[in-house]
Design a protein around this motif. Structure first.
Motif, PDB file in Angstrom:
ATOM      1  N   VAL A  82       0.877  -1.246  -0.151  1.00  0.00           N
ATOM      2  CA  VAL A  82       0.036  -0.058   0.174  1.00  0.00           C
ATOM      3  C   VAL A  82       0.829   1.229  -0.053  1.00  0.00           C
ATOM      4  CG1 VAL A  82      -1.853   1.247   1.196  1.00  0.00           C
ATOM      5  CG2 VAL A  82      -1.910  -1.218   1.222  1.00  0.00           C
ATOM      6  N   PRO A  83       0.854   2.068  -0.892  1.00  0.00           N
ATOM      7  CA  PRO A  83       1.645   3.321  -1.198  1.00  0.00           C
ATOM      8  C   PRO A  83       0.959   4.560  -0.359  1.00  0.00           C
ATOM      9  CG  PRO A  83       0.470   3.048  -3.007  1.00  0.00           C
ATOM     10  CD  PRO A  83      -0.089   1.799  -2.352  1.00  0.00           C
ATOM     11  N   GLY A  84       1.909   5.428  -0.483  1.00  0.00           N
ATOM     12  CA  GLY A  84       1.002   6.623   0.045  1.00  0.00           C
ATOM     13  C   GLY A  84       1.739   7.761  -0.246  1.00  0.00           C
ATOM     14  N   VAL A  85       0.776   9.042  -0.339  1.00  0.00           N
ATOM     15  CA  VAL A  85       1.083  10.169  -0.964  1.00  0.00           C
ATOM     16  C   VAL A  85       0.945  11.208  -0.085  1.00  0.00           C
ATOM     17  CG1 VAL A  85      -0.519  10.441  -2.463  1.00  0.00           C
ATOM     18  CG2 VAL A  85       1.557  11.812  -2.838  1.00  0.00           C
ATOM     19  N   GLN A  86       1.697  12.257   0.406  1.00  0.00           N
ATOM     20  CA  GLN A  86       1.290  13.454   1.285  1.00  0.00           C
ATOM     21  C   GLN A  86       0.965  14.484   0.282  1.00  0.00           C
ATOM     22  OE1 GLN A  86       4.049  16.046   2.334  1.00  0.00           O
ATOM     23  NE2 GLN A  86       2.097  17.243   2.526  1.00  0.00           N
ATOM     24  N   ILE A  87       0.020  15.348   0.511  1.00  0.00           N
ATOM     25  CA  ILE A  87      -0.277  16.554  -0.320  1.00  0.00           C
ATOM     26  C   ILE A  87      -0.562  17.685   0.670  1.00  0.00           C
ATOM     27  CG2 ILE A  87      -1.702  15.300  -2.049  1.00  0.00           C
ATOM     28  CD1 ILE A  87      -4.201  16.611  -1.156  1.00  0.00           C
ATOM     29  N   ASN A  88      -0.535  18.851   0.114  1.00  0.00           N
ATOM     30  CA  ASN A  88      -0.617  20.259   0.911  1.00  0.00           C
ATOM     31  C   ASN A  88      -1.225  21.205  -0.012  1.00  0.00           C
ATOM     32  OD1 ASN A  88      -0.400  22.317   2.619  1.00  0.00           O
ATOM     33  ND2 ASN A  88       1.910  22.603   2.365  1.00  0.00           N
ATOM     34  N   ARG A  89      -2.575  21.471   0.397  1.00  0.00           N
ATOM     35  CA  ARG A  89      -3.323  22.607  -0.109  1.00  0.00           C
ATOM     36  C   ARG A  89      -3.671  23.687   1.259  1.00  0.00           C
ATOM     37  NH1 ARG A  89      -5.198  23.385  -5.350  1.00  0.00           N
ATOM     38  NH2 ARG A  89      -6.365  21.171  -5.286  1.00  0.00           N
ATOM     39  N   PHE A  90      -2.707  23.701   2.009  1.00  0.00           N
ATOM     40  CA  PHE A  90      -2.913  24.213   3.218  1.00  0.00           C
ATOM     41  C   PHE A  90      -4.302  23.669   4.080  1.00  0.00           C
ATOM     42  CE2 PHE A  90      -0.983  28.036   0.813  1.00  0.00           C
ATOM     43  CZ  PHE A  90       0.549  27.560   1.380  1.00  0.00           C
ATOM     44  N   CYS A  91      -4.997  24.696   4.443  1.00  0.00           N
ATOM     45  CA  CYS A  91      -6.294  24.423   5.278  1.00  0.00           C
ATOM     46  C   CYS A  91      -7.220  23.346   4.497  1.00  0.00           C
ATOM     47  CB  CYS A  91      -7.016  25.607   5.743  1.00  0.00           C
ATOM     48  SG  CYS A  91      -5.732  26.520   6.759  1.00  0.00           S
ATOM     49  N   ALA A  92      -7.243  23.180   3.439  1.00  0.00           N
ATOM     50  CA  ALA A  92      -8.203  22.211   2.747  1.00  0.00           C
ATOM     51  C   ALA A  92      -7.356  20.864   2.371  1.00  0.00           C
ATOM     52  CB  ALA A  92      -8.754  22.772   1.551  1.00  0.00           C
ATOM     53  N   SER A  93      -6.223  20.682   2.861  1.00  0.00           N
ATOM     54  CA  SER A  93      -5.566  19.528   2.463  1.00  0.00           C
ATOM     55  C   SER A  93      -6.270  18.204   2.852  1.00  0.00           C
ATOM     56  CB  SER A  93      -4.165  19.467   3.230  1.00  0.00           C
ATOM     57  OG  SER A  93      -3.473  20.704   2.917  1.00  0.00           O
ATOM     58  N   GLY A  94      -6.801  18.191   3.815  1.00  0.00           N
ATOM     59  CA  GLY A  94      -7.753  16.992   4.059  1.00  0.00           C
ATOM     60  C   GLY A  94      -9.042  16.744   3.215  1.00  0.00           C
ATOM     61  N   LEU A  95      -9.551  17.676   2.700  1.00  0.00           N
ATOM     62  CA  LEU A  95     -10.522  17.546   2.115  1.00  0.00           C
ATOM     63  C   LEU A  95     -10.061  17.411   0.460  1.00  0.00           C
ATOM     64  CD1 LEU A  95     -13.728  17.695   1.637  1.00  0.00           C
ATOM     65  CD2 LEU A  95     -13.721  20.060   1.215  1.00  0.00           C
ATOM     66  N   ASP A  96      -9.046  17.951   0.029  1.00  0.00           N
ATOM     67  CA  ASP A  96      -8.582  17.660  -1.138  1.00  0.00           C
ATOM     68  C   ASP A  96      -7.997  16.349  -1.350  1.00  0.00           C
ATOM     69  OD1 ASP A  96      -8.296  19.992  -3.154  1.00  0.00           O
ATOM     70  OD2 ASP A  96      -7.647  21.071  -1.403  1.00  0.00           O
ATOM     71  N   ALA A  97      -7.439  15.913  -0.028  1.00  0.00           N
ATOM     72  CA  ALA A  97      -6.936  14.316   0.019  1.00  0.00           C
ATOM     73  C   ALA A  97      -8.265  13.123  -0.305  1.00  0.00           C
ATOM     74  CB  ALA A  97      -6.353  13.920   1.329  1.00  0.00           C
TER      75      ALA A  97
END
Lengths: 402, 736
Positions: A82-97
């Protein structure tokens, strides 16, 4: 195009984001592991079927750096594949994920994915990852950079929200959160954080102050007045919005989102994947959108992105039963209500980040889960989740129960 | 070595003394030849084993004021030639290489291996101070007149020969940026506190100190070239950096509204440079320097604020055949705010001032005001107790016109009323005799008509000060039809003596400055009537580059005065000569609401006894309509503010009120703060091109009315592709 469904979601409780907070002793990885393991264990999920784990994290440095999603998939025993990737769009990161996870499914490239987020603000610290935006003259000047609190005060000034208005909203958030907790609305989706021996460290949002009233808030001094004046940011606000004579500073710790630690995760998959894991879909992701908004006010992106996502979904504002608008600052929510002439009874009905806190990278996933639980509880169908974002952006997702 | 601009001497200890002493100049200045010679010296010192190190000092009273700015103009011309011959990119590359020549020579000095020490004997500014900064040791003379600093920003440039990089490595980033932004001249002791120099010593000892530092083993390695070097504020991306940079970027906008590319380039050069090793940092600084050197803002500011202002200060418009006036005694009539201010600057320049008012008490009140001004200077450490006594000792107060006897010049600053002025003129002339010069400080009344009261009209002239006199640098010298050359020469000699800048204008309603200012204020009034939020009018005016919004400025002048001028114009020229809406607005404010401006605490703004002024909420009720602020075109408002002033300047040129574009430009910046980055009212038009300006005016005229109608002169210039400087400057120089 394939449809993406939500099969499950969990979140940790939110710990006060200070060294005396209950989650301060828990690493970012520990928080992320907690929610991934909960998704796996409570649904008896066969992780062999998981194609990807996408986690939002706004300050991905130090213990949170270097792709925390892959690390958490391994520590949660999802298996080597199972791979993983971390993303960042500041405060919306969790919803963007969650949206990115859904997009993989909709594109037909993945069947089962997890979107979520993690932030230990007490351990890593707000702004720890740096970045060009406030610092490099090339972007800071062009984008009218100012601290978000000053932008929030600018919104209040521009759209006419008084100190009483923002404080009253904060009191409402506290009252709603307290009521929701007392009625047990959050319990079913909460993954308590435990120590290595299985002893519970935290099973309840720690930041809340249910006794908050107008009087107690009135005692707080505006938090961004000195910064705005001495740091030159009020002048930046006025250059961007010259119709304003001076910025009226109304925000403080009591009507702004709390600094907290926490993590959230949402299990997303195709219809086929649902059959494989023997789960019924709880809702489908009907549409999502991202937008850039006026960067000086910075935090009005929810208004713009809501218009965009409604248009994409072919819906009207009246088609939405329930709104979750992240309470970054009270003025953000008040502006949203004002822009759409919305009834506050349809929005953040169980409180929000002013009461319970805003663990930056995780909040979006948490809000989506909160909205889904409330739709099910109240028997409603459609919810819109949106967050304002640094540098002037907005992310929104519309979910619909199936 | 073949040195013309320097003397090179080697002492018995092997320490060289390089004395910068250019022949035929009172001050040393950096020229291409100076740079070449300096490089020869560096090569020589570096190569000769017998030379231990080198001290650099100056053979003049000052060290040096820095680069010859006209050299920069030549470089810009070379760029244009190269661009045509070799293309854009190659021209840019060549320009960059030439722009960094000085920086490379300084870096060679810093890294040649031998210690260099600067013995700064006096004023040391700009490129010269950058030379000192490249030296490994700096000692400055403990002298009242000695100053160091990097004032490039004041003419739209920035220190491009290592200044930004070395200063930012000598002090905390915030302090460095502030120093580079302000461009102040720094006194020796303050320079030491700021870590800009190593030591301060008596003038006679600085060379000895510098030699002793070398003799004691001073290293020829800059701190930033040592492996152990740490930046004073740590890394840019650090908690300390986060305390500095966001605010620095914001304060840049607050102070400039993003109109000054040189100031922004300082931020870029320091931000980028601090993340690089020195050689690369200097290269990046030079890239920005090359860009700024070619900027229209730098060209405009250098021309107006350095070249033209220098020429005007040296008496460009002075009739050369009149021998200099030795003014020792100046009479001032009227001891009000203006008269007292004039007495103050007169006495401050070493002349005797005789301050006359209708009774002794009123005259004394004027002197008391001078006392206040000088006392506050003493309090701030800008003057000494003895200076105060001497200055006040030079101001005599009296109610008797006979005390004017012996004055070479009398300046009248009595009430703005023809009868009062005429009487003052006659009484003064009787006391001073026919040969003395009589000047009126009127701001509104034509000089020719006032001169009728004088029996010697050839010796009658206008000398229009701006308020507050002690601060404002501009003086309009107004020629009546009969004013003679000796009156003009005397007025200009006087203005020069009080260290202000004169512009010479011909007699016409409002002269020059107030016509432009009046248009600016009127535009603010009209925007208000169009329904723009008052704050937006004020803020956009400042964003356009004006120091004060039109409504705030009107409050300073007085709304009643604005109404009075408007009514006078209406009476003299008829209703068509004024804007009736503007009249209605002012009448409403003054007559109905009793709002006179700052003087009664009620104008467009409210002025509380404590705290900042704020716009009067009642303005909303005076607006017949309101517009959506987000629908207002900010760029259009900015244009209106600047165009309406520039147009008036063009009309003043057309009418022959102003004859020299340098005077219009300099006067507009120092007189009423016209957006300095444009180079002034006429440079603003020249910079845009007359043709583009006419198109803009026509568009504005169609939307906003005839006040934007371009005068014929602009239409002609647009057709002929002329500029004001091309068309009028040679003529102005020839006449002078």
């Amino acid at each position: 195009m394939a449809e993406a469904f939500i099969y499950d979601h969990v979140r940790t409780p939110r710990g006060r984001g200070k060294s005396d907070g209950a989650l301060h002793e828990v690493s970012s990885l520990g928080l992320a592991t907690t929610v991934l393991r909960a998704i796996k264990d409570r649904g008896d999920l066969d992780t062999a079927l998981v194609d990807d784990v996408i986690l939002g994290c706004v300050d991905p440095v130090g213990e949170a750096g270097g792709d925390i999603a892959r690390a958490a998939a391994l520590t949660a025993d999802y298996g080597d594949h199972v791979p993983g990737v971390q993303i960042n769009r500041f405060c919306a990161s969790g919803l963007d994920a969650v949206n990115f996870a859904a997009a993989q499914v909709m594109a037909g490239q993945h069947e089962l994915t997890i979107g979520g987020g993690v932030e230990s603000m007490s351990r890593v610290g707000l702004g720890a990852s740096g970045g060009a935006w406030p610092v490099d003259p090339a972007i800071a000047i062009k984008s009218y950079f100012m601290p978000q609190g000053v932008s929030a005060d600018l919104i209040a000034t521009k759209y006419g929200f008084s100190r009483d208005d923002v404080d009253a909203y904060a009191v409402l958030s506290q009252q709603r959160a307290a009521a929701a907790w007392s009625k047990g609305y959050f319990t079913q989706s909460l993954a308590p954080v435990r120590d290595v021996n299985g002893v519970t460290l935290l099973d309840r949002d720690e930041h809340m102050r249910p006794s908050t009233d107008m009087q107690s808030l009135a005692a707080l001094k505006p938090a961004f007045a000195m910064m705005g004046e001495q740091g030159g940011f009020d002048a930046v606000a006025i250059d961007a919005h010259p119709d304003i004579e001076r910025v009226v500073h109304v925000h403080h710790a009591g009507n702004s989102s709390g600094i907290v630690d926490g993590a959230g995760a949402v299990l997303v998959g195709s219809a086929e994947a649902g059959r494989s894991i023997e789960k019924k879909p709880r809702a489908k992701i009907r549409a999502f959108a991202n937008i850039g908004s006026e960067p000086a006010m910075m935090l009005t992106g929810p208004v713009d992105v809501t218009k965009k996502v409604l248009a994409r979904a072919g819906m009207n504002i009246g088609d939405i039963d329930l709104f979750e608008v992240n309470e970054a600052f009270a003025s953000v929510v008040l502006r949203y209500l004002q822009a759409f002439d919305l009834d506050v009874e349809k929005l953040n009905v169980n409180g929000g980040a002013i009461a319970m806190g805003h663990p930056l990278g995780a909040t979006g996933a948490m809000l989506l889960g909160t909205a889904l639980d409330e739709l099910e509880r109240s028997g409603k169908t459609t919810a819109l989740i949106t967050l304002c974002i640094g540098a002037g952006m907005g992310t929104a997702t519309i979910i619909e129960r199936v | 070595m073949n040195l013309i601009n320097f003397r090179f001497e080697l002492d018995a200890d092997g320490i060289a003394l390089l004395t910068w002493d250019m022949a035929g100049r009172s001050m040393n200045v950096i020229t291409p030849q100076v740079i070449d010679e300096l490089e020869q010296v560096i090569d020589h010192v570096g190569a000769e084993a017998a030379i231990t190190g080198c001290v650099i000092t100056s053979g003049k009273q000052t060290f040096s004021g820095g680069a010859d700015l006209s050299m920069l103009g030549a470089a810009a011309a070379d760029y244009q030639t190269a661009r045509q011959e070799k293309g854009e990119e190659e021209a840019a590359r060549l320009f960059f290489e030439s722009a960094r020549r000085l920086s490379l020579v300084y870096r060679k000095l810093e890294t040649c291996g031998k210690p260099f020490a600067a013995a700064i004997n006096g004023v040391c500014l700009g490129g010269a101070f950058e030379l000192a900064l490249a030296c490994h040791y700096r000692v400055v003379a403990d002298d009242d007149k000695a100053r160091v600093g990097l004032p490039e920003i004041k003419v739209g440039l920035f220190p491009g020969a290592g200044g930004t990089q070395r200063v930012a490595r000598l002090m905390h980033t915030g302090d460095a940026l502030q120093m580079l932004f302000k461009g102040e001249q720094i006194r020796p002791k303050a320079a030491k506190t700021m870590n800009l120099v190593h030591d301060v010593a008596p003038l006679g000892e600085i060379v000895g100190k510098a030699k002793a530092w070398i003799a004691a083993g001073g290293k020829g390695v800059a701190p930033w070239d040592e492996n152990t070097f740490k930046l004073p504020s740590g890394k840019v991306f650090s908690p300390a950096g986060m305390m500095v940079w966001p605010a620095a970027n914001a304060i840049y906008r607050r102070e400039t509204h993003d109109n000054y590319p040189a100031a922004k380039a300082i931020l870029h050069a320091v931000y980028e440079g601090l993340q690089l090793p020195m050689d690369l940092a200097l290269r990046v600084e030079a890239r920005w320097f090359a860009k700024i050197l070619r900027s229209p803002e730098a060209a405009a500011m250098i021309r107006t604020l350095f070249v033209s202002m220098g020429e005007l200060n040296k008496g460009a418009r002075r009739p050369a055949h009149v021998s200099p006036a030795a003014i020792k005694r100046v009479g001032i009539l009227g001891a009000g705010f203006m008269g007292a201010g004039i007495a103050y600057v007169t006495a401050g320049a070493g002349m005797e001032g005789v301050l006359i008012d209708r009774d002794q008490a009123s005259a004394d009140k004027g002197k008391a005001f001078c006392d206040q001004l000088i006392s506050s200077q003493v309090l701030k450490g800008r003057a000494k107790g003895a200076d105060k006594e001497a200055l006040l000792g030079r101001i005599k107060t009296s109610a008797d016109y006979n005390d004017l006897a012996g004055a070479e010049l009398v300046i009248e600053a009595v009430f703005e009323d023809r009868t009062v002025k005429a009487e003052a003129t006659r009484k003064a002339r009787a006391a001073i005799g026919p040969d003395a010069i009589f000047a009126s400080n009127t701001s509104t009344l034509p000089i020719g008509s006032l001169a009728e009261a004088d029996s010697a009209p050839e010796n009658f002239i206008g000398v229009h000060f701006f308020s507050p006199v002690e601060k404002m640098l501009l003086v309009e010298v107004i020629l009546g039809a009969k004013t003679g050359d000796r009156a003009l020469a005397t007025a200009l000699d006087y203005v020069r003596a009080i260290k202000k800048t004169p512009i010479v204008v011909n007699d016409a309603r409002g002269f020059f400055a107030n016509r432009c200012v009046g248009n600016y204020i009127r535009e603010g009034h009209l925007m208000l009537l169009e329904g723009a939020p008052p704050a937006m009018i004020e803020n956009i005016a400042k964003m356009a580059g004006m120091p004060v919004g039109p409504l705030a400025l009107n409050d300073e002048v007085g709304l009643d005065l604005a109404l009075k001028i408007l009514e006078a114009t209406k009476q003299d020229l008829g209703g068509a000569a004024i804007d009736l809406n503007q009249e209605r607005l002012l009448k409403g404010l003054v007559v109905e609401h009793g709002r006179l401006g700052r003087k009664n605490g009620k104008g467009f703004y409210d002025y509380p006894s404590q705290g900042a002024k704020s716009l009067w909420p009642g303005l909303a009720a005076l607006q017949p309509t309101k517009c959506d602020p987000d629908a207002i075109d900010i760029a259009e408002f900015k244009h209106r503010f600047l165009v309406v002033q520039a147009l008036e300047a063009a009309r003043a040129i057309e009418e022959g009120v102003v004859t020299d574009p340098r005077e219009a430009d300099v006067g507009s910046i120092i007189g009423f703060g016209f957006a300095p980055f444009t180079g002034g009212v006429l440079s603003y038009i020249d910079g845009m091109g007359a043709a583009n300006f006419v198109v803009l005016c026509d568009r504005l005229r169609q939307t906003y009315g005839e006040r934007f109608s371009p005068p014929q002169i602009l239409i002609d210039m647009a057709k002929a592709h002329e500029t004001f400087y091309g068309r009028f400057l040679d003529e102005a120089r020839r006449v002078a």
